[in-house]
Design a protein around this motif. Sequence first.
Motif, PDB file in Angstrom:
ATOM      1  N   TRP A  97       3.239 -35.989   4.439  1.00 55.65           N
ATOM      2  CA  TRP A  97       1.981 -35.482   3.911  1.00 55.65           C
ATOM      3  C   TRP A  97       1.827 -33.986   4.119  1.00 55.65           C
ATOM      4  N   GLN A  98       0.963 -33.407   3.272  1.00 49.32           N
ATOM      5  CA  GLN A  98       0.600 -32.010   3.375  1.00 49.32           C
ATOM      6  C   GLN A  98      -0.767 -31.894   4.047  1.00 49.32           C
ATOM      7  N   SER A  99      -0.811 -31.177   5.148  1.00 47.65           N
ATOM      8  CA  SER A  99      -2.080 -30.824   5.779  1.00 47.65           C
ATOM      9  C   SER A  99      -2.538 -29.526   5.125  1.00 47.65           C
ATOM     10  N   LEU A 100      -3.470 -29.631   4.184  1.00 46.38           N
ATOM     11  CA  LEU A 100      -3.813 -28.498   3.329  1.00 46.38           C
ATOM     12  C   LEU A 100      -4.542 -27.395   4.073  1.00 46.38           C
ATOM     13  N   VAL A 101      -5.218 -27.744   5.176  1.00 48.08           N
ATOM     14  CA  VAL A 101      -6.025 -26.752   5.879  1.00 48.08           C
ATOM     15  C   VAL A 101      -5.203 -25.882   6.814  1.00 48.08           C
ATOM     16  N   GLU A 102      -3.948 -26.231   7.100  1.00 44.56           N
ATOM     17  CA  GLU A 102      -3.171 -25.403   8.027  1.00 44.56           C
ATOM     18  C   GLU A 102      -2.455 -24.229   7.346  1.00 44.56           C
ATOM     19  N   PRO A 103      -1.744 -24.303   6.261  1.00 51.74           N
ATOM     20  CA  PRO A 103      -1.161 -25.505   5.674  1.00 51.74           C
ATOM     21  C   PRO A 103       0.185 -25.807   6.330  1.00 51.74           C
ATOM     22  N   GLN A 104       0.561 -27.108   6.277  1.00 50.95           N
ATOM     23  CA  GLN A 104       1.809 -27.547   6.875  1.00 50.95           C
ATOM     24  C   GLN A 104       2.191 -28.892   6.267  1.00 50.95           C
ATOM     25  N   ALA A 147      -4.085 -36.222  10.678  1.00 56.72           N
ATOM     26  CA  ALA A 147      -4.863 -35.070  11.100  1.00 56.72           C
ATOM     27  C   ALA A 147      -3.956 -33.862  11.293  1.00 56.72           C
ATOM     28  N   PRO A 148      -4.547 -32.658  11.292  1.00 58.71           N
ATOM     29  CA  PRO A 148      -3.751 -31.454  11.560  1.00 58.71           C
ATOM     30  C   PRO A 148      -2.977 -31.565  12.864  1.00 58.71           C
ATOM     31  N   GLY A 149      -1.846 -30.872  12.897  1.00 61.29           N
ATOM     32  CA  GLY A 149      -0.962 -30.983  14.047  1.00 61.29           C
ATOM     33  C   GLY A 149       0.047 -32.098  13.909  1.00 61.29           C
ATOM     34  N   GLY A 150       0.009 -32.817  12.767  1.00 61.74           N
ATOM     35  CA  GLY A 150       0.944 -33.911  12.542  1.00 61.74           C
ATOM     36  C   GLY A 150       0.571 -35.203  13.231  1.00 61.74           C
ATOM     37  N   ILE A 151      -0.702 -35.322  13.637  1.00 62.32           N
ATOM     38  CA  ILE A 151      -1.139 -36.531  14.337  1.00 62.32           C
ATOM     39  C   ILE A 151      -1.426 -37.645  13.338  1.00 62.32           C
ATOM     40  N   ALA A 152      -0.902 -38.831  13.628  1.00 63.42           N
ATOM     41  CA  ALA A 152      -1.198 -40.018  12.828  1.00 63.42           C
ATOM     42  C   ALA A 152      -1.638 -41.132  13.767  1.00 63.42           C
ATOM     43  N   LYS A 153      -2.735 -41.772  13.426  1.00 63.27           N
ATOM     44  CA  LYS A 153      -3.211 -42.912  14.199  1.00 63.27           C
ATOM     45  C   LYS A 153      -3.300 -44.108  13.268  1.00 63.27           C
ATOM     46  N   VAL A 154      -2.922 -45.289  13.786  1.00 64.75           N
ATOM     47  CA  VAL A 154      -2.720 -46.447  12.919  1.00 64.75           C
ATOM     48  C   VAL A 154      -3.442 -47.661  13.493  1.00 64.75           C
ATOM     49  N   TRP A 155      -4.066 -48.442  12.588  1.00 65.45           N
ATOM     50  CA  TRP A 155      -4.787 -49.654  12.973  1.00 65.45           C
ATOM     51  C   TRP A 155      -4.374 -50.817  12.075  1.00 65.45           C
ATOM     52  N   VAL A 156      -4.608 -52.024  12.571  1.00 59.98           N
ATOM     53  CA  VAL A 156      -4.484 -53.227  11.752  1.00 59.98           C
ATOM     54  C   VAL A 156      -5.834 -53.933  11.773  1.00 59.98           C
TER      55      VAL A 156
END
Length: 209
Positions: A97-104, A147-156
Motif C-alpha cells: 500500500w501507499q501511505s499518501l500522507v508521508e508519502p511512502q 497506518a503511517p510507518g508501515g503499521i498493520a493491525k489485523v482482526w477476525v
Amino acid sequence: MKRLLIGLLALALVGCASGYGRPKLPYDAWYIGIAAPRYMEVWVESVDVIDQRGLAFENVHGGVVGYTRKPEGWHKGGGKMMPIGNVDLPEIIFVRWQSLVEPQTYNVRIDIPQWVRDEMVKPQRAYCIGRKSWETRFAHDISIGMAPGGIAKVWVGGPCLEQKEIGRFVGKVDKRGPYQGQSDGEYYRPPTEVARRYIEQHGIPYGSW
C-alpha cells in the motif's frame, strides 16, 4: 518473454486451483476489509492471499479504504469489505500500500495462525442489535488496518460478533516506490486538503498505532 512466462504461470495456477475444487466452507465467501485511521490516507495497490491449500491468489482486493472516526488508535475491524470467493481460508496475506500522507510505499506479510481459521468456521450464537434477535453467525471477516510507518493491525470477526485481534505487523518500505517502481515515483494522488490541513496542525500520531 518475462510477461509470457508470468502469463503461463498464472494460467497454470488457475488450472491448479480449479483442480482442487471449491473449498469446503460453511459459506460461499469469506471477506477482507481494508481500513486506515482518519486523515491517514491510503491507497492499496494489492492484497494477495495464499490459502491453506497452498494456492496463491493475486489482487483479490485493493484501491480506496474505509476510514475510522479518529486519527489515533484503531476502530477494531471493518473497513471496505470485499468477498473472497472460491478461495480457501487464508494462511498468508500480503498487502502492498501507499501511505499518501508521508508519502511512502509499504509491503507487509501477515501470517494467519491456525486458531483464526478455526474461529472462521466455528458457528457462534450472537445477538444482532439491528434485528433484535439471536442468530448463528460465522467470523468470516479478516480486517486489515494500515497506518503511517508501515503499521498493520489485523482482526477476525463478523456481523454481530466481536472482533478479535490477530496481531500487529510492521511492514517494510518498498524501495522501488509506488507501483513497484513503474510510475516514476508518482503516487496515486496527493493527500486531500482536509488531510493536509490536519497533519499541518497536529502532525502524524505515529505512536498511537
